[in-house]
Design a protein around this motif. Structure first.
Motif, PDB file in Angstrom:
ATOM      1  N   GLY A   1      40.958  47.987  38.807  1.00 53.51           N
ATOM      2  CA  GLY A   1      39.761  48.024  37.993  1.00 53.51           C
ATOM      3  C   GLY A   1      39.106  46.668  37.828  1.00 53.51           C
ATOM      4  O   GLY A   1      38.391  46.419  36.856  1.00 53.51           O
ATOM      5  N   GLU A   2      39.320  45.772  38.819  1.00 53.52           N
ATOM      6  CA  GLU A   2      38.853  44.392  38.712  1.00 53.52           C
ATOM      7  C   GLU A   2      37.879  43.998  39.824  1.00 53.52           C
ATOM      8  O   GLU A   2      37.756  42.823  40.159  1.00 53.52           O
ATOM      9  N   ALA A   3      37.163  44.969  40.387  1.00 57.88           N
ATOM     10  CA  ALA A   3      36.268  44.679  41.508  1.00 57.88           C
ATOM     11  C   ALA A   3      34.863  44.278  41.069  1.00 57.88           C
ATOM     12  O   ALA A   3      33.991  44.085  41.922  1.00 57.88           O
ATOM     13  N   GLY A   4      34.632  44.148  39.774  1.00 55.18           N
ATOM     14  CA  GLY A   4      33.335  43.665  39.306  1.00 55.18           C
ATOM     15  C   GLY A   4      32.200  44.626  39.584  1.00 55.18           C
ATOM     16  O   GLY A   4      32.334  45.837  39.406  1.00 55.18           O
ATOM     17  N   GLU A   5      31.084  44.083  40.041  1.00 49.83           N
ATOM     18  CA  GLU A   5      29.890  44.910  40.233  1.00 49.83           C
ATOM     19  C   GLU A   5      30.039  45.934  41.350  1.00 49.83           C
ATOM     20  O   GLU A   5      29.280  46.910  41.406  1.00 49.83           O
ATOM     21  N   HIS A   6      30.996  45.714  42.269  1.00 56.65           N
ATOM     22  CA  HIS A   6      31.171  46.694  43.346  1.00 56.65           C
ATOM     23  C   HIS A   6      32.369  47.621  43.093  1.00 56.65           C
ATOM     24  O   HIS A   6      32.911  48.226  44.008  1.00 56.65           O
ATOM     25  N   GLN A   7      32.747  47.760  41.831  1.00 59.04           N
ATOM     26  CA  GLN A   7      33.826  48.667  41.450  1.00 59.04           C
ATOM     27  C   GLN A   7      33.400  50.125  41.625  1.00 59.04           C
ATOM     28  O   GLN A   7      32.292  50.518  41.256  1.00 59.04           O
ATOM     29  N   VAL A   8      34.306  50.931  42.200  1.00 63.10           N
ATOM     30  CA  VAL A   8      34.106  52.377  42.275  1.00 63.10           C
ATOM     31  C   VAL A   8      34.678  52.995  41.011  1.00 63.10           C
ATOM     32  O   VAL A   8      35.849  52.792  40.682  1.00 63.10           O
ATOM     33  N   ASP A   9      33.855  53.718  40.289  1.00 56.39           N
ATOM     34  CA  ASP A   9      34.294  54.314  39.026  1.00 56.39           C
ATOM     35  C   ASP A   9      35.496  55.231  39.248  1.00 56.39           C
ATOM     36  O   ASP A   9      35.479  56.097  40.124  1.00 56.39           O
ATOM     37  N   GLY A  10      36.530  55.011  38.450  1.00 56.11           N
ATOM     38  CA  GLY A  10      37.693  55.898  38.485  1.00 56.11           C
ATOM     39  C   GLY A  10      38.562  55.775  39.712  1.00 56.11           C
ATOM     40  O   GLY A  10      39.355  56.684  39.998  1.00 56.11           O
ATOM     41  N   ALA A  11      38.467  54.681  40.456  1.00 54.63           N
ATOM     42  CA  ALA A  11      39.282  54.519  41.666  1.00 54.63           C
ATOM     43  C   ALA A  11      40.766  54.443  41.307  1.00 54.63           C
ATOM     44  O   ALA A  11      41.177  53.558  40.556  1.00 54.63           O
ATOM     45  N   ARG A  12      41.557  55.351  41.848  1.00 53.73           N
ATOM     46  CA  ARG A  12      42.994  55.395  41.562  1.00 53.73           C
ATOM     47  C   ARG A  12      43.852  55.177  42.809  1.00 53.73           C
ATOM     48  O   ARG A  12      44.976  54.729  42.733  1.00 53.73           O
ATOM     49  N   LYS A  13      43.307  55.526  43.969  1.00 50.69           N
ATOM     50  CA  LYS A  13      43.999  55.283  45.235  1.00 50.69           C
ATOM     51  C   LYS A  13      42.997  54.727  46.238  1.00 50.69           C
ATOM     52  O   LYS A  13      41.887  55.247  46.366  1.00 50.69           O
ATOM     53  N   ALA A  14      43.405  53.670  46.948  1.00 48.60           N
ATOM     54  CA  ALA A  14      42.483  53.017  47.885  1.00 48.60           C
ATOM     55  C   ALA A  14      43.212  52.656  49.171  1.00 48.60           C
ATOM     56  O   ALA A  14      44.426  52.378  49.169  1.00 48.60           O
TER      57      ALA A  14
END
Length: 389
Positions: A352-365
Motif C-alpha cells: 500500500g506504499e505505491a503513492g499516486e500510482h497505487q492500485v486500490d485494494g491491491a492484495r496480490k501482485a
C-alpha cells in the motif's frame, strides 16, 4: 523441507535519468540502499548478507564491480553474492536473496541491482562477438522487431496497440517521481507520429537508457515480527527458467521458458485463474508490443488475445489487470536494475506504499523480468497476507 516465510520489508530507489553524473557508481547504489534500510528501520549491522545484480560488466566497463562496491554496501566481512542473467538479472537477484532467507541460511538479506549506462555504450557492449552465439549488431530493438512483426501477423493485432501501451505507461510515469521519462501530453496519436526505428517499433514505443539503482530488504518471518513493519510484502512464489537463445524450433513470440516459469509460479502461489486472482502486475516491457505478448505468455490471455485486453483498457490502472503502474521499463531502464524495479514496485503495491500510482485494494501482485534474447525469465508473486502453503 518447508520454506520459511519471507517478506520484503524495505524498498529503496534512486531517481532514474539519462545520466547521474552527480554520484559515483558506489554513490548511486548507496542512495538506493540507504533508502531501503530506512524503509525497513534497519542499519547495515542488522544485515546478514548482500546480493548484488547487474547486466554485463561491459555495460560500464568495470569488471567484477561487486568487489569494488563491497565496502560501500556494508558487505565487508559478510557473504556477498553477484547474480547475472542478462536483462532479467534484477528479478533473478531478488529471487536469490529471497532463497537465502526462505532456506534459513540468513534472517535479513539486502539486495540491490543497478546500471550506470551513461558511463559506457550498451550498443557496443551488445555487439561483442561471443563464441558459439549468433552475432547481434542491431541492438536490442533490431533483434526484437522481427518477433513483434511475427506477433502482429499471428494475432491479427491492429497497428495502434503498441502506441496504446506506450501512451498508458508514459502517463503512468507522470505519477511516479522516480521515473526517468516525464513526457506530459503523450497520446496514442503522438506515439504513432514518432519516428519508425525498427519496423514496427517507433521511437516512442522504445525504452530509454537510464542510470539508476533499486534495493530491497528481505526478511524471515521471525525478523518481520521483530521489525515493526506493519505491511510487509510476503513472497508467495518465485520462479526462474531459461532456454537456448537460437534453437531451431524455438518460439520467439511466446517463449517456452516464460510459459513454464509462469505455470510453475501460479501453481506454487496457489493461483488457478491469474487474471481474476492477481490484482496488478509490473512486467518487463522494454518495447511496447511486449505487453500483449507477455499477457499471453503469462497466462492472462489466450494465445492471440493479449492485444484485446490492452485495447479494451484492461491493463490501465482501474482495469482488470493493471500493467506497469509505475511507468514500467518504457519509462525507466537502468538495465541491471529494471527487473528488480518490477519486483520492488509489485511489493510496494501490496504494501500500500505505491503513492499516486497505487492500485486500490491491491492484495496480490506479479513482478516479472526477462533478459537476453527472451531466454531468461524471473518472476515472483507477492501478497499482503502471509502465504498458507
Amino acid at each position: 523441507m518447508a520454506k520459511i516465510p519471507a517478506a520484503v520489508i524495505g524498498v529503496g530507489q534512486t531517481k532514474y535519468q539519462a545520466q547521474r553524473a552527480d554520484v559515483s557508481m558506489a554513490g548511486l547504489l548507496r542512495e538506493a540502499v540507504d533508502r531501503a534500510l530506512l524503509d525497513a528501520g534497519l542499519t547495515f549491522a542488522d544485515i546478514d548478507a548482500v546480493v548484488v545484480g547487474k547486466a554485463p560488466d561491459l555495460f560500464e566497463g568495470v569488471m567484477m564491480p561487486e568487489l569494488y562496491l563491497a565496502d560501500a554496501l556494508g558487505a565487508a566481512g559478510k557473504p556477498l553474492l553477484r547474480v547475472h542473467t542478462a536483462g532479467s538479472v534484477g528479478g533473478s537477484t531478488a529471487i536469490v536473496a529471497a532463497s537465502l532467507v526462505q532456506s534459513g541460511v540468513h534472517e535479513r538479506v539486502l539486495t540491490v541491482a543497478f546500471e550506470k549506462q551513461s558511463e559506457s555504450n550498451a550498443m557496443w557492449a551488445l555487439s561483442i562477438p561471443v563464441p558459439f552465439i549468433m552475432p547481434v549488431h542491431a541492438g536490442a530493438g533490431g533483434y526484437f522487431a522481427p518477433h513483434v512483426r511475427s506477433y502482429i501477423r499471428r494475432s491479427g493485432a491492429p497497428g495502434h496497440i503498441g502506441a496504446m501501451v506506450a501512451a498508458k505507461d508514459r502517463n503512468n510515469a507522470l505519477k511516479n517521481p522516480y521515473a526517468h521519462l516525464q513526457n506530459e501530453g503523450t497520446t496514442v496519436e503522438s506515439v504513432l507520429a514518432s519516428t519508425m526505428l525498427w519496423d514496427p517499433i517507433r521511437f516512442d514505443e522504445t525504452c530509454p537508457s537510464s542510470d539508476g539503482a533499486c534495493a530491497m530488504v528481505i526478511a524471515s518471518e521471525s525478523a518481520v515480527a521483530k521489525s515493526g513493519v506493519a505491511n510487509p510484502a510476503w513472497i508467495h512464489g518465485t520462479q526462474m527458467r531459461s532456454e537456448p537463445t537460437t534453437a531451431a524450433e524455438r518460439d520467439q513470440v511466446n517463449p517456452q521458458a516464460g510459459r513454464d516459469a509462469s505455470a510453475a509460479l501460479w501453481k506454487q502461489a496457489g493461483i488457478t485463474n491469474p487474471i481474476e486472482e492477481i490484482d496488478c502486475a509490473e512486467v518487463y516491457v522494454p518495447f511496447s508490443w511486449f505487453e500483449p505478448m507477455w499477457l499471453e505468455n503469462l497466462g492472462f490471455a489466450a494465445q492471440g488475445d493479449g492485444w484485446k485486453l490492452t485495447e479494451a483498457g484492461e491493463t490501465a490502472i482501474g482495469g482488470k489487470i493493471p500493467f506497469n503502474m509505475s511507468g514500467g521499463v518504457l519509462s525507466s531502464n537502468p538495465i541491471g536494475a529494471s527487473g528488480m524495479i518490477r519486483f520492488a514496485e509489485a511489493s510496494l503495491q501490496v504494501m500500500g506504499e505505491a503513492g499516486e500510482h497505487q492500485v486500490d485494494g491491491a492484495r496480490k501482485a506479479l513482478g516479472h523480468a526477462y533478459g537476453g534474447g527472451s531466454q531468461f525469465f524471473a518472476m515472483w508473486v507477492v501478497g499482503a497476507e502471509k502465504p498458507t502453503n
